[in-house]
Design a protein around this motif. Structure first.
Motif, PDB file in Angstrom:
ATOM      1  N   ILE A   8       0.750  -1.296  -0.805  1.00  0.00           N
ATOM      2  CA  ILE A   8       0.440   0.630  -0.385  1.00  0.00           C
ATOM      3  C   ILE A   8       1.357   1.108   0.201  1.00  0.00           C
ATOM      4  CG2 ILE A   8      -1.729   0.986   1.468  1.00  0.00           C
ATOM      5  CD1 ILE A   8      -3.256  -1.237   1.875  1.00  0.00           C
ATOM      6  N   LEU A   9       1.710   0.890   0.847  1.00  0.00           N
ATOM      7  CA  LEU A   9       2.986   2.413   0.483  1.00  0.00           C
ATOM      8  C   LEU A   9       3.412   2.704  -0.641  1.00  0.00           C
ATOM      9  CD1 LEU A   9       4.868   1.621   4.569  1.00  0.00           C
ATOM     10  CD2 LEU A   9       2.605   3.996   3.432  1.00  0.00           C
ATOM     11  N   VAL A  10       3.847   1.975  -1.618  1.00  0.00           N
ATOM     12  CA  VAL A  10       5.016   1.537  -2.252  1.00  0.00           C
ATOM     13  C   VAL A  10       3.535   2.166  -3.709  1.00  0.00           C
ATOM     14  CG1 VAL A  10       5.727   0.612  -4.096  1.00  0.00           C
ATOM     15  CG2 VAL A  10       6.639   0.136  -1.586  1.00  0.00           C
ATOM     16  N   ALA A  11       2.217   1.713  -3.189  1.00  0.00           N
ATOM     17  CA  ALA A  11       1.383   2.086  -4.873  1.00  0.00           C
ATOM     18  C   ALA A  11       0.886   3.507  -3.736  1.00  0.00           C
ATOM     19  CB  ALA A  11       0.424   1.459  -4.471  1.00  0.00           C
ATOM     20  N   ALA A  12       0.666   3.925  -3.013  1.00  0.00           N
ATOM     21  CA  ALA A  12       0.728   5.586  -2.811  1.00  0.00           C
ATOM     22  C   ALA A  12       1.859   6.596  -3.482  1.00  0.00           C
ATOM     23  CB  ALA A  12       0.675   5.883  -0.800  1.00  0.00           C
ATOM     24  N   ILE A  13       3.195   6.071  -2.971  1.00  0.00           N
ATOM     25  CA  ILE A  13       4.158   6.419  -3.702  1.00  0.00           C
ATOM     26  C   ILE A  13       4.207   6.856  -4.984  1.00  0.00           C
ATOM     27  CG2 ILE A  13       6.607   6.477  -3.633  1.00  0.00           C
ATOM     28  CD1 ILE A  13       7.066   5.163  -0.234  1.00  0.00           C
ATOM     29  N   VAL A  14       3.580   5.972  -5.319  1.00  0.00           N
ATOM     30  CA  VAL A  14       4.098   5.368  -7.269  1.00  0.00           C
ATOM     31  C   VAL A  14       2.736   6.557  -7.928  1.00  0.00           C
ATOM     32  CG1 VAL A  14       3.327   4.592  -8.470  1.00  0.00           C
ATOM     33  CG2 VAL A  14       4.604   3.319  -7.259  1.00  0.00           C
ATOM     34  N   VAL A  15       1.887   7.013  -6.685  1.00  0.00           N
ATOM     35  CA  VAL A  15       0.850   7.379  -7.409  1.00  0.00           C
ATOM     36  C   VAL A  15       1.069   8.959  -6.771  1.00  0.00           C
ATOM     37  CG1 VAL A  15      -1.854   8.508  -6.692  1.00  0.00           C
ATOM     38  CG2 VAL A  15      -1.504   5.694  -7.159  1.00  0.00           C
ATOM     39  N   ILE A  16       1.575   9.068  -5.711  1.00  0.00           N
ATOM     40  CA  ILE A  16       2.351  10.576  -5.346  1.00  0.00           C
ATOM     41  C   ILE A  16       3.124  11.210  -7.188  1.00  0.00           C
ATOM     42  CG2 ILE A  16       3.654  12.362  -3.896  1.00  0.00           C
ATOM     43  CD1 ILE A  16       2.245  10.604  -2.003  1.00  0.00           C
ATOM     44  N   LEU A  17       4.021   9.720  -7.175  1.00  0.00           N
ATOM     45  CA  LEU A  17       5.140  10.579  -8.354  1.00  0.00           C
ATOM     46  C   LEU A  17       3.944  10.340  -8.776  1.00  0.00           C
ATOM     47  CD1 LEU A  17       7.484   8.225  -7.529  1.00  0.00           C
ATOM     48  CD2 LEU A  17       7.746  10.474  -7.115  1.00  0.00           C
ATOM     49  N   LEU A  18       3.356   9.787  -9.596  1.00  0.00           N
ATOM     50  CA  LEU A  18       2.861  10.283 -10.820  1.00  0.00           C
ATOM     51  C   LEU A  18       1.694  11.444 -11.256  1.00  0.00           C
ATOM     52  CD1 LEU A  18       1.330   6.510 -11.920  1.00  0.00           C
ATOM     53  CD2 LEU A  18       3.077   7.606 -12.866  1.00  0.00           C
ATOM     54  N   VAL A  19       1.105  11.650 -10.054  1.00  0.00           N
ATOM     55  CA  VAL A  19       0.253  12.706  -9.950  1.00  0.00           C
ATOM     56  C   VAL A  19       1.943  14.005  -9.849  1.00  0.00           C
ATOM     57  CG1 VAL A  19      -1.084  14.494  -8.344  1.00  0.00           C
ATOM     58  CG2 VAL A  19      -1.874  12.124  -8.494  1.00  0.00           C
ATOM     59  N   ALA A  20       3.080  13.787  -9.148  1.00  0.00           N
ATOM     60  CA  ALA A  20       3.869  15.180  -9.151  1.00  0.00           C
ATOM     61  C   ALA A  20       4.050  15.142 -10.140  1.00  0.00           C
ATOM     62  CB  ALA A  20       4.889  15.080  -8.625  1.00  0.00           C
ATOM     63  N   THR A  21       4.124  13.594 -11.573  1.00  0.00           N
ATOM     64  CA  THR A  21       4.640  14.725 -12.503  1.00  0.00           C
ATOM     65  C   THR A  21       3.628  14.580 -13.889  1.00  0.00           C
ATOM     66  OG1 THR A  21       4.686  11.875 -12.902  1.00  0.00           O
ATOM     67  CG2 THR A  21       6.803  12.135 -12.708  1.00  0.00           C
ATOM     68  N   SER A  22       2.409  14.295 -13.608  1.00  0.00           N
ATOM     69  CA  SER A  22       2.006  15.094 -14.537  1.00  0.00           C
ATOM     70  C   SER A  22       1.329  16.168 -14.640  1.00  0.00           C
ATOM     71  CB  SER A  22       0.444  13.981 -13.916  1.00  0.00           C
ATOM     72  OG  SER A  22      -0.096  14.054 -12.660  1.00  0.00           O
ATOM     73  N   VAL A  23       1.561  16.746 -13.255  1.00  0.00           N
ATOM     74  CA  VAL A  23       1.124  18.801 -13.283  1.00  0.00           C
ATOM     75  C   VAL A  23       1.947  19.551 -13.348  1.00  0.00           C
ATOM     76  CG1 VAL A  23       0.577  19.770 -11.453  1.00  0.00           C
ATOM     77  CG2 VAL A  23      -0.675  17.909 -11.608  1.00  0.00           C
ATOM     78  N   ARG A  24       3.018  20.332 -14.089  1.00  0.00           N
ATOM     79  CA  ARG A  24       3.238  20.813 -14.841  1.00  0.00           C
ATOM     80  C   ARG A  24       3.285  23.024 -14.969  1.00  0.00           C
ATOM     81  NH1 ARG A  24       6.018  17.703 -14.384  1.00  0.00           N
ATOM     82  NH2 ARG A  24       7.267  16.201 -15.614  1.00  0.00           N
ATOM     83  N   ILE A  25       3.718  23.178 -13.747  1.00  0.00           N
ATOM     84  CA  ILE A  25       3.056  25.003 -13.483  1.00  0.00           C
ATOM     85  C   ILE A  25       4.773  25.451 -14.075  1.00  0.00           C
ATOM     86  CG2 ILE A  25       2.861  26.782 -11.675  1.00  0.00           C
ATOM     87  CD1 ILE A  25       2.416  24.522  -9.787  1.00  0.00           C
ATOM     88  N   VAL A  26       4.160  26.466 -15.528  1.00  0.00           N
ATOM     89  CA  VAL A  26       4.732  27.398 -16.073  1.00  0.00           C
ATOM     90  C   VAL A  26       4.643  28.952 -16.362  1.00  0.00           C
ATOM     91  CG1 VAL A  26       5.004  27.924 -18.533  1.00  0.00           C
ATOM     92  CG2 VAL A  26       4.081  26.117 -18.010  1.00  0.00           C
ATOM     93  N   PRO A  27       5.681  29.630 -15.519  1.00  0.00           N
ATOM     94  CA  PRO A  27       5.400  31.033 -14.715  1.00  0.00           C
ATOM     95  C   PRO A  27       5.502  31.845 -16.037  1.00  0.00           C
ATOM     96  CG  PRO A  27       7.394  30.024 -14.321  1.00  0.00           C
ATOM     97  CD  PRO A  27       7.233  28.604 -15.109  1.00  0.00           C
ATOM     98  N   GLN A  28       5.140  33.179 -15.743  1.00  0.00           N
ATOM     99  CA  GLN A  28       4.320  33.724 -16.429  1.00  0.00           C
ATOM    100  C   GLN A  28       5.691  34.339 -17.606  1.00  0.00           C
ATOM    101  OE1 GLN A  28       1.027  35.053 -16.939  1.00  0.00           O
ATOM    102  NE2 GLN A  28       1.879  36.154 -18.586  1.00  0.00           N
ATOM    103  N   ALA A  29       5.107  34.581 -18.354  1.00  0.00           N
ATOM    104  CA  ALA A  29       6.231  35.470 -19.666  1.00  0.00           C
ATOM    105  C   ALA A  29       6.918  33.574 -20.270  1.00  0.00           C
ATOM    106  CB  ALA A  29       7.068  35.827 -19.809  1.00  0.00           C
ATOM    107  N   ARG A  30       6.786  32.228 -20.092  1.00  0.00           N
ATOM    108  CA  ARG A  30       7.307  31.486 -20.145  1.00  0.00           C
ATOM    109  C   ARG A  30       7.290  30.277 -20.636  1.00  0.00           C
ATOM    110  NH1 ARG A  30      10.490  34.068 -17.846  1.00  0.00           N
ATOM    111  NH2 ARG A  30      12.114  33.651 -16.175  1.00  0.00           N
ATOM    112  N   ARG A  31       7.414  29.930 -22.355  1.00  0.00           N
ATOM    113  CA  ARG A  31       6.609  28.604 -22.673  1.00  0.00           C
ATOM    114  C   ARG A  31       7.396  27.458 -22.921  1.00  0.00           C
ATOM    115  NH1 ARG A  31       4.080  32.591 -22.364  1.00  0.00           N
ATOM    116  NH2 ARG A  31       3.014  33.487 -24.162  1.00  0.00           N
TER     117      ARG A  31
END
Length: 367
Positions: A8-31
């Motif tokens: 369960i802990l391993v699965a949670a860590i994997v989910v957290i990593l997948l969510v973290a890698t699927s979210v990208r925050i782009v700053p202003q004036a950047r592409r």
């Protein structure tokens, strides 16, 4: 229990990593350019963006603000075969992140090389003097060429400026000498113009001064001549009004002679030729007065003696005795002597006036 918790802990860590890698925050004036399995997928805009984990990855991160790029000095040959070093400053902006990432490998290097090539083409058609004085034209031509070439790269060149143009040291020295010569020439021209204006003004002032002095002298001479004319006219009117005898005029003439030698500037004195005539007139005047002053009986005796003298002259036996005529002759001789003495005194006074006197000594003797 432990066997269940660990997965369960391993699965949670994997989910957290997948969510973290699927979210990208782009700053202003950047592409961000996103690739999915190595192929361009899309460009992330500023803010929160979701991507597929493992499948999507960020290829390039670009800044879409206006950038400044300063190139190093590059040697460029002018039309008159002079090598000058020119460095430029570029102001550019990325308008298409996909083209900037995939159309050119290194857009900065590409812009730099294109700038150098364009500079050599533009400067090669100008001489050094035109190059130094035509920066605005060079900037415009550079911007036109770079804007056309970088448009397909997704880059817009907003401005191009030439930061410095460095000719060789020998050319700099020659230019400094030329500038110094030009300045010396302008200074000499200005100095000559100033002297010319000063001389013109001085000449005008001297001319006006001479004209005014001449006019003043002319008016003074006219007034003096008018005064002398009026004085002479009054003298003649007085003489004619009083009916002066020529004998009186001759006597006045003799009185004036001593005053002619009293001038300090006289170096010689000329006796007029009318002196004899004046003496004769005065002598006759004295003779007339001596005759008029005798008594009647004396005049009768003189007449008789004159008649006797005439008779004696005819007969040759009568002697001539001294009479009134001899007295008149003596008076004339006396007047002549006085006139000669007056002339001698005038000459002596003129000589004394010309002779400098030594301090401590008396006046020179006139004897």
């Amino acid at each position: 229990m432990d066997a269940i918790v660990i997965p369960i802990l391993v699965a949670a860590i994997v989910v957290i990593l997948l969510v973290a890698t699927s979210v990208r925050i782009v700053p202003q004036a950047r592409r961000y350019n996103i690739e999915r399995f190595g192929r361009y997928r899309r460009t992330l805009q500023p803010g929160l963006n979701l991507v597929l984990p493992v499948a999507d990855r960020v290829n390039t991160k670009l800044d879409v603000r206006e950038q400044v790029y300063s190139s190093d000095p590059r040697p460029v040959i002018t039309e008159d075969n002079l090598v000058v070093n020119i460095d430029t400053v570029l102001y550019y902006q990325i308008t298409d992140p996909r083209s900037a990432a995939y159309e050119v490998a290194d857009y900065l290097q590409a812009i730099d090389q294109l700038t150098v090539t364009t500079l050599r083409n533009v400067i090669g058609s100008m001489d050094l003097e035109e190059t130094l004085t035509s920066r605005e034209e060079i900037n415009t031509r550079l911007r036109t060429v770079l804007d056309d070439a970088t448009g397909k790269w997704g880059i817009r060149v907003n401005r191009v400026e030439i930061k410095a143009i460095d000719p060789p040291n020998t050319i700099k020295e020659a230019m400094e000498k030329q500038m110094r010569a030009e300045r010396d020439k302008r200074a000499a021209i200005l100095h000559a113009e100033g002297e010319r204006q000063a001389k013109i003004l001085t000449a005008e002032g001297t001319k006006q001064k001479d004209i005014l002095e001449a006019q003043g002298t002319q008016q003074a001479m006219i007034l003096r001549a008018d005064g002398e004319a009026k004085a002479v006219e009054r003298v003649f009117q007085a003489v004619h009004r009083n009916n002066a005898d020529p004998k009186i005029l001759a006597y006045k003439y003799l009185e004036t002679l001593p005053h002619l030698a009293k001038s300090e500037n006289n170096t010689f004195w000329v006796i007029p030729g009318e002196l004899t005539e004046a003496v004769r007139s005065v002598s006759s005047a004295f003779a007339d007065h001596s005759t008029m002053g005798l008594p009647k009986n004396v005049q009768a005796e003189e007449a008789a003696s004159g008649h006797a003298a005439d008779t004696a002259d005819d007969s040759g036996t009568q002697e001539i005795e001294p009479g009134p005529q001899n007295t008149a002759a003596a008076a004339a001789d006396e007047v002549a002597k006085q006139a000669a003495a007056a002339v001698n005194n005038a000459k002596a006074e003129a000589e004394a006036a010309r002779t400098p006197q030594v301090p401590g000594r008396g006046k020179p003797s006139t004897d």
